[in-house]
Enzyme design. Sequence first.
Site, PDB file in Angstrom:
ATOM      1  N   ASP A 113      -8.000  -5.517   0.197  1.00  0.00           N
ATOM      2  CA  ASP A 113      -8.248  -6.271  -0.722  1.00  0.00           C
ATOM      3  C   ASP A 113      -8.052  -7.569  -0.650  1.00  0.00           C
ATOM      4  O   ASP A 113      -8.667  -8.633  -1.517  1.00  0.00           O
ATOM      5  CB  ASP A 113      -7.868  -5.730  -2.252  1.00  0.00           C
ATOM      6  CG  ASP A 113      -8.913  -4.419  -2.371  1.00  0.00           C
ATOM      7  OD1 ASP A 113     -10.001  -4.325  -2.146  1.00  0.00           O
ATOM      8  OD2 ASP A 113      -8.549  -3.477  -3.214  1.00  0.00           O
ATOM      9  N   HIS A 164       0.762  -1.295  -0.064  1.00  0.00           N
ATOM     10  CA  HIS A 164       0.073   0.071  -0.084  1.00  0.00           C
ATOM     11  C   HIS A 164       1.019   1.193   0.041  1.00  0.00           C
ATOM     12  O   HIS A 164       1.789   1.367   0.615  1.00  0.00           O
ATOM     13  CB  HIS A 164      -0.756   0.114   1.318  1.00  0.00           C
ATOM     14  CG  HIS A 164      -2.074   1.002   1.240  1.00  0.00           C
ATOM     15  ND1 HIS A 164      -1.727   2.258   1.621  1.00  0.00           N
ATOM     16  CD2 HIS A 164      -3.185   0.859   0.724  1.00  0.00           C
ATOM     17  CE1 HIS A 164      -2.983   2.873   1.298  1.00  0.00           C
ATOM     18  NE2 HIS A 164      -3.867   1.924   0.805  1.00  0.00           N
TER      19      HIS A 164
HETATM   20  N1  ACO Z   1       4.182  -7.921  -4.775  1.00  0.00           N
HETATM   21  C1  ACO Z   1       5.451  -7.818  -4.919  1.00  0.00           C
HETATM   22  N2  ACO Z   1       6.400  -6.579  -4.918  1.00  0.00           N
HETATM   23  C2  ACO Z   1       5.555  -5.301  -4.547  1.00  0.00           C
HETATM   24  C3  ACO Z   1       4.520  -5.402  -4.382  1.00  0.00           C
HETATM   25  C4  ACO Z   1       3.742  -6.758  -4.361  1.00  0.00           C
HETATM   26  N3  ACO Z   1       2.171  -6.562  -4.122  1.00  0.00           N
HETATM   27  N4  ACO Z   1       3.988  -3.961  -4.175  1.00  0.00           N
HETATM   28  C5  ACO Z   1       5.107  -3.440  -4.121  1.00  0.00           C
HETATM   29  N5  ACO Z   1       6.216  -4.165  -4.409  1.00  0.00           N
HETATM   30  C6  ACO Z   1       7.634  -3.825  -4.168  1.00  0.00           C
HETATM   31  C7  ACO Z   1       8.075  -3.233  -5.589  1.00  0.00           C
HETATM   32  O1  ACO Z   1       8.418  -4.068  -6.547  1.00  0.00           O
HETATM   33  C8  ACO Z   1       8.972  -2.157  -5.040  1.00  0.00           C
HETATM   34  O2  ACO Z   1      10.355  -2.894  -4.907  1.00  0.00           O
HETATM   35  P1  ACO Z   1      11.606  -2.249  -5.041  1.00  0.00           P
HETATM   36  O3  ACO Z   1      11.807  -1.339  -4.080  1.00  0.00           O
HETATM   37  O4  ACO Z   1      12.706  -3.647  -5.091  1.00  0.00           O
HETATM   38  O5  ACO Z   1      11.762  -1.611  -6.646  1.00  0.00           O
HETATM   39  C9  ACO Z   1       8.536  -1.845  -3.780  1.00  0.00           C
HETATM   40  O6  ACO Z   1       7.754  -2.901  -3.410  1.00  0.00           O
HETATM   41  C10 ACO Z   1       7.876  -0.740  -3.633  1.00  0.00           C
HETATM   42  O7  ACO Z   1       6.791  -0.629  -4.614  1.00  0.00           O
HETATM   43  P2  ACO Z   1       6.023   0.566  -5.262  1.00  0.00           P
HETATM   44  O8  ACO Z   1       5.368   0.150  -6.594  1.00  0.00           O
HETATM   45  O9  ACO Z   1       7.278   1.616  -5.377  1.00  0.00           O
HETATM   46  O10 ACO Z   1       5.143   1.180  -4.208  1.00  0.00           O
HETATM   47  P3  ACO Z   1       3.723   1.996  -4.562  1.00  0.00           P
HETATM   48  O11 ACO Z   1       3.530   2.560  -3.348  1.00  0.00           O
HETATM   49  O12 ACO Z   1       4.169   3.005  -5.446  1.00  0.00           O
HETATM   50  O13 ACO Z   1       2.572   1.010  -4.961  1.00  0.00           O
HETATM   51  C11 ACO Z   1       0.615  -0.411  -4.679  1.00  0.00           C
HETATM   52  C12 ACO Z   1       1.535   0.705  -3.922  1.00  0.00           C
HETATM   53  C13 ACO Z   1       0.244  -0.090  -6.203  1.00  0.00           C
HETATM   54  C14 ACO Z   1      -0.525  -0.622  -3.732  1.00  0.00           C
HETATM   55  C15 ACO Z   1       1.510  -1.642  -4.761  1.00  0.00           C
HETATM   56  O14 ACO Z   1       2.037  -2.151  -3.639  1.00  0.00           O
HETATM   57  C16 ACO Z   1       0.997  -2.905  -5.356  1.00  0.00           C
HETATM   58  O15 ACO Z   1       1.186  -2.817  -6.931  1.00  0.00           O
HETATM   59  N6  ACO Z   1       0.066  -3.793  -4.982  1.00  0.00           N
HETATM   60  C17 ACO Z   1      -0.398  -4.847  -5.456  1.00  0.00           C
HETATM   61  C18 ACO Z   1      -1.854  -4.169  -5.947  1.00  0.00           C
HETATM   62  C19 ACO Z   1      -2.889  -4.060  -4.742  1.00  0.00           C
HETATM   63  O16 ACO Z   1      -3.168  -4.640  -4.022  1.00  0.00           O
HETATM   64  N7  ACO Z   1      -3.469  -2.693  -4.984  1.00  0.00           N
HETATM   65  C20 ACO Z   1      -4.450  -2.229  -3.990  1.00  0.00           C
HETATM   66  C21 ACO Z   1      -3.846  -1.075  -3.144  1.00  0.00           C
HETATM   67  S1  ACO Z   1      -5.357  -0.950  -1.707  1.00  0.00           S
HETATM   68  C22 ACO Z   1      -6.417  -0.218  -2.509  1.00  0.00           C
HETATM   69  O17 ACO Z   1      -6.346   0.640  -3.557  1.00  0.00           O
HETATM   70  C23 ACO Z   1      -7.550  -0.306  -1.930  1.00  0.00           C
END
Ligand code: ACO
Length: 429
Positions: free
Chosen positions: A364, A307
Amino acid sequence: MSETARLIFDDKEFEIPIIVGSEEERGLDISKLRSATGLVTLDEGFVNTASTSSSITYLEGQQGVLRYRGYPIEQLANDADFVEVTYLLMFGELPTNAELREAQAEIRRGRNIPQGVADLIASFPSHAHPMAMVAAAVVALSDYYTDTLDPFAADDITRASQRLLSQLSTIAAYAYRRSMGKAFIPPTDNLDYCHNFLHMLFGEAGETEFDVDPVLSEALDMLLIVHADHEQNCSTSTVRVVGSSDANIYASIAGGICALWGPLHGGANEAVVNMLEQIQGDNNDVDKYVDMAKDKSNHFRLMGFGHRVYKSYDPRARIVKAACDRVLDKLDIDDPLLEIAKKLEKVATTDEYFLARNLYPNVDFFSGVLYRAIGIPSNMFTVMFALGRLPGWLSHWIEMRNSPNKRIARPRQIYTGATTRKFVPLDDR
Ligand code: ACO
């Protein structure tokens, strides 16, 4: 004297005011930065940017705190119902008994949607995603309620908000029925919000009685509450941005619905169940999917994990997980997807990759399992999210409209393209 930060640039020193919120969070007020220094700020994805100040929802990501209008989400999910929470978000205070009864009656009164909007939903191909139908139907309302489009008229805004609160559940149910190729079930005046909605989804045309297990309608009500607001998330920010151009409220909410659809936001609940089913069909090999999520050459992510703001366990996920256990146990449902979800949660929350990045289950991760228990299919999960989030969107839209600081949302950029070039006529290229 209020606190300031100092910026030294071009041998000059600039004072930047510090703005302090009611929970003592502090931010740089850069509203005069460009005129004073000629500089803009660059913040892809708005990771460090507060787009506004707001008094609706407080979210603290390190400790996993979420409060609507000061009330902890745990108490609201446990003790309030969705219409009560809607009232709280919209008006800032919990309703009295009389106010709640009036709010419930108001929602019941306006549930029928215009025939043209029902026809519009019916005109979609049966394979259409319900989110497409819902977004289209909501923007279409603006053409049926032209008496409520003036964003400067408080009365128009109140009536438009009421209509949306009444009619989104009907639109959502009709979109579902269309996707199933079934006839629409019109709303029933004497049923409460969740009972009526479940009837419109699962009832039979012409029946006079529709029983709902209270365990299921209470679970649905709780899910709507935990989704009701989440400060400046992607869809709420979209609603504010669209509304900032003085677009009407229906168009603004339709914009929010489209933003919610993406799998990185509200679409994650559908993506989680698809992922769990994929794991189930792959010999329940949880470790394989954890490894895939960690592999940087693979774009796969564990859906329902991570998140932007929470760097600890999402408090909503905790509530939904407990409800999953309770509801499935009470109904004697054995859903293998819940077992896979728990195994995944355990592996991921002890794995160094996820710990180092503070990736925990979000709201979620478990909600899909609960929606399945209620009988809601996965292509409707994001619609359910929209239904829950509507009062949040409306509250933010209204707060934005009433703000003395409202301006059109129009970010700047740092241009990185070609500098000026001489045009080459077509024949010379
Ligand atoms: N699985 C694996 N790795 C992940 C995940 C995941 N679900 N989420 C983040 N990471 C990793 C990224 O690859 C990144 O790694 P790095 O630092 O080695 O490059 C690091 O964690 C940071 O991730 P970002 O994408 O920079 O984080 P951001 O804050 O931009 O994204 C998000 C947040 C979109 C929720 C992300 O965690 C994600 O894609 N999660 C999966 C989708 C999801 O569940 N979305 C629902 C969010 S809650 C809502 O909207 C109700």
